[in-house]
Design a protein around this motif. Structure first.
Motif, PDB file in Angstrom:
ATOM      1  N   THR A  60     -39.718  21.024 -31.465  1.00  0.00           N
ATOM      2  CA  THR A  60     -39.014  21.022 -32.749  1.00  0.00           C
ATOM      3  C   THR A  60     -38.817  19.634 -33.337  1.00  0.00           C
ATOM      4  OG1 THR A  60     -36.888  20.976 -31.581  1.00  0.00           O
ATOM      5  CG2 THR A  60     -37.771  23.144 -32.164  1.00  0.00           C
ATOM      6  N   ALA A  61     -39.009  18.583 -32.559  1.00  0.00           N
ATOM      7  CA  ALA A  61     -38.764  17.223 -33.048  1.00  0.00           C
ATOM      8  C   ALA A  61     -40.011  16.355 -32.882  1.00  0.00           C
ATOM      9  CB  ALA A  61     -37.583  16.593 -32.309  1.00  0.00           C
ATOM     10  N   THR A 156     -36.860  12.595 -33.523  1.00  0.00           N
ATOM     11  CA  THR A 156     -36.153  12.721 -34.800  1.00  0.00           C
ATOM     12  C   THR A 156     -34.800  13.407 -34.646  1.00  0.00           C
ATOM     13  OG1 THR A 156     -37.464  14.744 -35.180  1.00  0.00           O
ATOM     14  CG2 THR A 156     -38.204  12.723 -36.259  1.00  0.00           C
ATOM     15  N   ASP A 157     -34.582  14.149 -33.574  1.00  0.00           N
ATOM     16  CA  ASP A 157     -33.287  14.791 -33.369  1.00  0.00           C
ATOM     17  C   ASP A 157     -32.290  13.867 -32.664  1.00  0.00           C
ATOM     18  OD1 ASP A 157     -34.295  14.723 -30.815  1.00  0.00           O
ATOM     19  OD2 ASP A 157     -34.384  16.896 -30.530  1.00  0.00           O
TER      20      ASP A 157
END
Length: 238
Positions: A60-61, A156-157
């Motif tokens: 997800t990142a 990015t998270d």
């Protein structure tokens, strides 16, 4: 479902299961992906180019920053980075508490970290990887010595994954092994030859002024002088 379709599906499942079992037998999982380092040369006292392969493990990142820690006990006198599109590289140098012998001299200050940062369009997305190459040297003189090159990977998270665990031969691989390079015996021809070869390669890729450039320049000047002389003689005869 027809017998033919069922047989084909079972065959595909069997192939996947066999591949998965093979990976597990090697101590890997289908989703495993480590940060690794590969060197063009590991000869003691020589210069080399080390390429780090950095995959994004998250689903997800994306990866936006890579930080490499360089060795303190055996620092490199020379450290250069190869440009990566969409990424900026920053080298931080520190003064050594104790000078370290290197060749005929000593190293009093050396690069300690390299940080690569991606712009908004070049982060390493899920399912992708990127490579980062550095040129370093001279390598330690001790054959068999393992040089650890720990890497921190930022997503990015906000999550940061540290690849900094040393691997021991004969033991199970750690969860987050640190990339490493193991020094081998010095090559025939001496360290100077390896250094010159690396410097020539860097001059070709970075636009530096190497011996071949000077040879070509001198040849061009001599050719120009010969042409001017011939022109003057021709006009004199006329």
């Amino acid at each position: 479902m027809t017998n033919t379709s069922l047989t084909a599906r079972l065959g595909r499942c069997g192939c996947v299961a066999a591949a998965t079992a093979g990976l597990m037998a090697l101590g890997l999982s289908p989703a495993s992906a480590h940060v690794t380092a590969n060197a063009t040369s590991t000869a003691a006292g020589g210069y080399t180019q080390v390429t780090f392969s950095v995959p994004t493990e998250s689903d997800t990142a994306s990866t936006t920053k890579i930080e490499l820690d360089l060795p303190e006990d055996t620092p490199f006198a020379s450290v250069r980075t190869q440009p990566v599109e969409g990424w900026t590289a920053e080298i931080t140098e520190e003064k050594l508490a104790t000078p370290v012998p290197a060749g005929a001299g000593q190293i009093t200050e050396a690069a300690s970290t390299i940080i690569w940062t991606a712009d908004e369009e070049h982060a390493i997305d899920p399912g992708q990887f990127q490579t980062f190459t550095i040129s370093v040297g001279p390598l330690p003189e001790e054959a068999g010595k393992q040089i650890l090159l720990p890497v921190s990977q930022t997503y990015t998270d906000g999550r940061t994954v540290a690849w900094d665990q040393p691997a021991t031969e004969g033991q199970e691989e750690p969860e987050r092994p640190a990339p490493s390079v193991t020094i081998t015996e010095a090559q025939a021809g001496g360290h100077g030859a390896a250094h010159e070869a690396t410097a020539a390669a860097e001059d070709t890729t970075t636009g530096g002024t190497g011996p071949l450039v000077w040879v070509g320049l001198m040849a061009g000047l001599l050719g120009l002088a010969a042409g001017v002389t011939a022109l003057i003689r021709t006009r004199h005869r006329g």
